[in-house]
Enzyme design. Structure first.
Site, PDB file in Angstrom:
ATOM      1  N   ARG A   1      61.986  80.589 -36.986  1.00  0.00           N
ATOM      2  CA  ARG A   1      61.243  81.842 -37.043  1.00  0.00           C
ATOM      3  C   ARG A   1      60.964  82.407 -35.647  1.00  0.00           C
ATOM      4  O   ARG A   1      61.045  83.621 -35.416  1.00  0.00           O
ATOM      5  CB  ARG A   1      59.917  81.574 -37.763  1.00  0.00           C
ATOM      6  CG  ARG A   1      58.877  82.685 -37.699  1.00  0.00           C
ATOM      7  CD  ARG A   1      57.614  82.234 -38.414  1.00  0.00           C
ATOM      8  NE  ARG A   1      56.458  83.040 -38.135  1.00  0.00           N
ATOM      9  CZ  ARG A   1      56.095  84.120 -38.835  1.00  0.00           C
ATOM     10  NH1 ARG A   1      56.837  84.527 -39.842  1.00  0.00           N
ATOM     11  NH2 ARG A   1      55.008  84.790 -38.513  1.00  0.00           N
TER      12      ARG A   1
ATOM     13  N   ASN B   1      55.705  87.889 -33.208  1.00  0.00           N
ATOM     14  CA  ASN B   1      54.803  88.856 -33.809  1.00  0.00           C
ATOM     15  C   ASN B   1      53.343  88.419 -33.705  1.00  0.00           C
ATOM     16  O   ASN B   1      52.499  88.854 -34.474  1.00  0.00           O
ATOM     17  CB  ASN B   1      55.175  89.104 -35.272  1.00  0.00           C
ATOM     18  CG  ASN B   1      54.796  90.518 -35.727  1.00  0.00           C
ATOM     19  OD1 ASN B   1      54.745  91.435 -34.914  1.00  0.00           O
ATOM     20  ND2 ASN B   1      54.527  90.686 -37.007  1.00  0.00           N
TER      21      ASN B   1
ATOM     22  N   HIS C   1      61.533  88.035 -36.464  1.00  0.00           N
ATOM     23  CA  HIS C   1      61.560  86.651 -36.935  1.00  0.00           C
ATOM     24  C   HIS C   1      62.988  86.282 -37.312  1.00  0.00           C
ATOM     25  O   HIS C   1      63.606  86.931 -38.146  1.00  0.00           O
ATOM     26  CB  HIS C   1      60.611  86.466 -38.113  1.00  0.00           C
ATOM     27  CG  HIS C   1      59.175  86.627 -37.747  1.00  0.00           C
ATOM     28  ND1 HIS C   1      58.300  87.408 -38.463  1.00  0.00           N
ATOM     29  CD2 HIS C   1      58.458  86.109 -36.712  1.00  0.00           C
ATOM     30  CE1 HIS C   1      57.096  87.352 -37.890  1.00  0.00           C
ATOM     31  NE2 HIS C   1      57.176  86.588 -36.826  1.00  0.00           N
ATOM     32  N   ALA C   2      63.468  85.207 -36.698  1.00  0.00           N
ATOM     33  CA  ALA C   2      64.895  84.874 -36.764  1.00  0.00           C
ATOM     34  C   ALA C   2      65.442  84.712 -38.183  1.00  0.00           C
ATOM     35  O   ALA C   2      66.531  85.201 -38.483  1.00  0.00           O
ATOM     36  CB  ALA C   2      65.153  83.592 -35.972  1.00  0.00           C
ATOM     37  N   ARG C   3      64.715  84.041 -39.062  1.00  0.00           N
ATOM     38  CA  ARG C   3      65.253  83.678 -40.374  1.00  0.00           C
ATOM     39  C   ARG C   3      65.304  84.849 -41.355  1.00  0.00           C
ATOM     40  O   ARG C   3      65.863  84.696 -42.438  1.00  0.00           O
ATOM     41  CB  ARG C   3      64.437  82.541 -40.979  1.00  0.00           C
ATOM     42  CG  ARG C   3      62.947  82.866 -41.172  1.00  0.00           C
ATOM     43  CD  ARG C   3      62.151  81.592 -41.440  1.00  0.00           C
ATOM     44  NE  ARG C   3      60.717  81.867 -41.601  1.00  0.00           N
ATOM     45  CZ  ARG C   3      59.774  80.930 -41.494  1.00  0.00           C
ATOM     46  NH1 ARG C   3      60.101  79.689 -41.220  1.00  0.00           N
ATOM     47  NH2 ARG C   3      58.505  81.251 -41.666  1.00  0.00           N
ATOM     48  N   GLU C   4      64.723  85.997 -40.976  1.00  0.00           N
ATOM     49  CA  GLU C   4      64.644  87.134 -41.906  1.00  0.00           C
ATOM     50  C   GLU C   4      65.897  87.998 -41.768  1.00  0.00           C
ATOM     51  O   GLU C   4      65.848  89.139 -41.295  1.00  0.00           O
ATOM     52  CB  GLU C   4      63.336  87.895 -41.646  1.00  0.00           C
ATOM     53  CG  GLU C   4      62.126  86.972 -41.898  1.00  0.00           C
ATOM     54  CD  GLU C   4      60.791  87.471 -41.332  1.00  0.00           C
ATOM     55  OE1 GLU C   4      60.695  88.665 -40.966  1.00  0.00           O
ATOM     56  OE2 GLU C   4      59.845  86.664 -41.258  1.00  0.00           O
TER      57      GLU C   4
ATOM     58  N   HIS D   1      60.755  93.161 -41.608  1.00  0.00           N
ATOM     59  CA  HIS D   1      60.593  91.726 -41.839  1.00  0.00           C
ATOM     60  C   HIS D   1      60.979  91.388 -43.276  1.00  0.00           C
ATOM     61  O   HIS D   1      61.362  92.254 -44.053  1.00  0.00           O
ATOM     62  CB  HIS D   1      59.128  91.324 -41.631  1.00  0.00           C
ATOM     63  CG  HIS D   1      58.621  91.525 -40.249  1.00  0.00           C
ATOM     64  ND1 HIS D   1      58.445  90.500 -39.353  1.00  0.00           N
ATOM     65  CD2 HIS D   1      58.267  92.655 -39.585  1.00  0.00           C
ATOM     66  CE1 HIS D   1      57.979  90.979 -38.214  1.00  0.00           C
ATOM     67  NE2 HIS D   1      57.860  92.292 -38.323  1.00  0.00           N
ATOM     68  N   ALA D   2      60.899  90.104 -43.621  1.00  0.00           N
ATOM     69  CA  ALA D   2      61.061  89.684 -45.020  1.00  0.00           C
ATOM     70  C   ALA D   2      60.247  88.383 -45.174  1.00  0.00           C
ATOM     71  O   ALA D   2      60.100  87.658 -44.199  1.00  0.00           O
ATOM     72  CB  ALA D   2      62.537  89.414 -45.312  1.00  0.00           C
ATOM     73  N   TYR D   3      59.762  88.003 -46.324  1.00  0.00           N
ATOM     74  CA  TYR D   3      59.933  88.707 -47.571  1.00  0.00           C
ATOM     75  C   TYR D   3      58.562  88.892 -48.202  1.00  0.00           C
ATOM     76  O   TYR D   3      57.638  88.144 -47.886  1.00  0.00           O
ATOM     77  CB  TYR D   3      60.826  87.890 -48.501  1.00  0.00           C
ATOM     78  CG  TYR D   3      60.309  86.497 -48.750  1.00  0.00           C
ATOM     79  CD1 TYR D   3      60.661  85.425 -47.906  1.00  0.00           C
ATOM     80  CD2 TYR D   3      59.434  86.206 -49.809  1.00  0.00           C
ATOM     81  CE1 TYR D   3      60.162  84.145 -48.109  1.00  0.00           C
ATOM     82  CE2 TYR D   3      58.937  84.931 -50.027  1.00  0.00           C
ATOM     83  CZ  TYR D   3      59.307  83.903 -49.169  1.00  0.00           C
ATOM     84  OH  TYR D   3      58.802  82.617 -49.374  1.00  0.00           O
TER      85      TYR D   3
ATOM     86  N   GLU E   1      57.983  94.544 -45.302  1.00  0.00           N
ATOM     87  CA  GLU E   1      58.410  93.215 -45.741  1.00  0.00           C
ATOM     88  C   GLU E   1      59.391  93.474 -46.870  1.00  0.00           C
ATOM     89  O   GLU E   1      59.026  93.935 -47.945  1.00  0.00           O
ATOM     90  CB  GLU E   1      57.215  92.393 -46.245  1.00  0.00           C
ATOM     91  CG  GLU E   1      56.237  91.979 -45.158  1.00  0.00           C
ATOM     92  CD  GLU E   1      56.680  90.738 -44.385  1.00  0.00           C
ATOM     93  OE1 GLU E   1      57.712  90.137 -44.756  1.00  0.00           O
ATOM     94  OE2 GLU E   1      56.009  90.392 -43.397  1.00  0.00           O
TER      95      GLU E   1
END
Lengths: 168, 376
Positions: free
Chosen positions: B193, B210, B135-138, B263-265, B337
């Site tokens: 994302r 995902n 996921h791009a923003r993580e 991943h996050a968060y 996460e």
């Protein structure tokens, strides 16, 4: 607790941690009632705080006076920035944004949502004739289940003694 | 003769007897200076080499590009270009331990790079797969992948655990899975994302990488709507990134004994299933590995992670890489996460990269060593 024809009631015991004074915790209890056919109506919330919240009088006055004495209305965006930074002088704005986001979360919460403030996209101070400070926010809220990050406009009024209120 | 006027702001403000500042390219000085002399206009050269002056001033920032393991700053977020340069550098400099290769191309044509880490000690070695940035923003994900590589290269000679890990296993590390999305989160939308594939019918881009794997695809916890952030795609493995990695993992399924995705968060360590509430066959092994890993993580700074099957610990989702890896025969499939739990969320400050990565290393080493003890 399922309440027939009304909704679902949750009784919670929570521990609040002071973000600015980690290690300092306060217990509280809450009752949350999600109404049936919930999406139109915010849940009813009753909270009792057991113990005392830290006094922030000094910092509140300082912030209040600083903003009141600004020549031009405060305007800021992207708090925190992409790398997670918040300039120290904007930290109180960030905290007020959290309060405003709490209102939005509450108004839009169901048993299947979980909101967090992702970022303050934009904030603009609006000078008022009365004693309140007014901040018009565009907040980005992240919803955990759908994973959407959506903008919400909220206007917050704040005063050191009267506290924070969302303006409708 | 053209000059770049720095002062005053406009030629209209130029008045006899006042100062004007101009910038010219180096070759232009050959014509400009004699002209000024002939016209009896006094001049002084304030900056003789502007490029040099700029480089001197931004010297603090060039650590992002410096080409040494100890010079690369692992405590800041790096752009895709910087990460790729870094991988190339490691590939050249640590060729006995690092092998960089590509598993395919992204939707926008970018190479999908993977680092193979480990000593070539014996002909057949088991392997661990680690990917970050599905996921791009993580952003903390790719930051951790880079940190892991750094730790491996820096400590394998001095740390007996790391030496064992790199001697007995190979590590396949994919620092940025969703390269197009990651790039987009740097240039356009920090909260992007999905991937960046174009949709035929709607104006929306991207598929949740995902939710695009072929395991109970697009059942609960995924969306059929292209504009949604959990869009499962038009069909399983529609995304070239997912297809390329799935192909690689299928090909090496006998070799790979653990699949770790970052991943996050939320601060959680998750294992299958995401798509249903059920217990996996090797629950005892996986659960004890998770329990030990979370305790190891907590030992660093006291940070607590929840752990358990994804469906009950986080939420139900279908088409996830972790479930697919497990279904494909990889006995240990985990999704981390990372920090935090919502205060900064995706915008985790760079000052927290080091503690987050340090504690996570303990968990990953713990899982790896558990794996070597043969409880499958």
């Amino acid at each position: 607790q399922d309440i027939d024809d009304v909704g679902h009631k949750y009784c919670l015991e929570l521990e609040l941690e002071d973000v600015l004074d980690k290690g300092r915790t306060v217990s509280c209890t809450a009752e949350v009632l999600y109404h049936l056919g919930s999406s139109s109506c915010a849940p009813d919330v009753q909270v009792t705080v057991q113990g005392e919240l830290r006094s922030t009088e000094g910092a509140d006055e300082e912030f209040y006076n600083r903003i009141r004495s600004l020549e031009k209305e405060l305007v800021a965006e992207n708090i925190p920035d992409s790398h997670g930074n918040v300039p120290p002088e904007l930290e109180p704005i960030h905290l007020l944004a959290w309060v405003a986001s709490g209102y939005v979360s509450w108004q839009n919460s169901t048993e299947n949502t979980q909101f967090h403030l992702a970022q303050v996209k934009h904030v603009k101070q609006v000078k008022r004739n009365d004693e309140d400070l007014q901040f018009d926010f565009v907040l980005l809220l992240h919803e955990m289940v759908s994973q959407e990050v959506l903008p919400w406009q909220v206007t917050l009024l704040w005063h050191p003694q009267r506290g924070a209120r969302v303006s409708q | 003769l053209q000059v770049d006027l720095w002062q005053p702001s406009s030629p209209f403000h130029m008045v006899r007897g006042t100062v004007a500042d101009v910038r010219v390219p180096r070759d232009t000085t050959r014509s400009l200076l004699p002209y000024l002399q002939q016209a009896n206009i006094p001049y002084t050269i304030l900056i003789s080499d502007l490029q040099q002056a700029i480089e001197n001033q931004t010297g603090g920032r060039s650590h992002r590009n410096r080409r040494s393991l100890s010079g690369y700053d692992y405590e800041v977020y790096h752009s895709l270009e910087e990460i790729e340069d870094w991988m190339h550098y490691l590939n050249r400099t640590y060729s006995d331990l690092v092998h960089m290769f590509s598993v395919g191309k992204s939707y926008e044509g970018r190479p999908l790079y993977v680092l193979k880490l480990g000593k070539r000690s014996r002909p057949y070695k088991k392997a661990v797969w680690i990917d970050c940035g599905i996921h791009a923003r993580e952003w903390i994900g790719p930051a951790f992948c880079q940190w892991f590589v750094k730790e491996a290269l820096q400590t394998y000679q001095t740390d007996p655990d790391m030496r064992r890990m790199l001697t007995q296993l190979y590590f396949y590390i994919m620092p940025v899975f969703n390269v197009d999305g990651y790039h987009f989160s740097w240039t356009n939308d920090r909260f992007w994302r999905k991937t960046r594939s174009k949709n035929m019918r709607f104006h929306c881009h991207g598929v949740d990488a995902n939710r695009n794997w072929k395991v109970k695809w697009c059942d609960e916890g995924a969306s059929l709507h292209p504009c949604d952030d959990t869009y499962c795609g038009p069909f399983p493995e529609s995304e070239p990134e997912v297809k390329a990695v799935a192909h690689f993992l299928r090909k090496h399924r006998k070799q790979i004994k653990a699949y770790l995705s970052f991943h996050a968060y939320a601060q959680m360590l998750l294992y299958p299933y995401s798509y249903k509430y059920a217990t996996i066959p090797n629950f005892n092994c996986v659960e004890s590995a998770a329990y030990n890993a979370v305790n190891a993580l907590q030992s660093a700074y006291g940070v607590r992670y929840r752990y358990g099957p994804a469906s009950s610990t986080l939420y139900v989702s279908s088409g996830s890489s972790m479930d697919w890896a497990y279904k494909n025969g990889i006995p240990y499939a985990f999704a981390f996460e990372l920090r935090d739990t919502g205060h900064f969320g995706f915008l985790l400050p760079e000052t927290l990269i080091k503690p987050t990565c340090t504690e996570t290393m303990l968990a990953v080493k713990n899982i790896t060593l558990h794996l070597l003890k043969k409880c499958h």
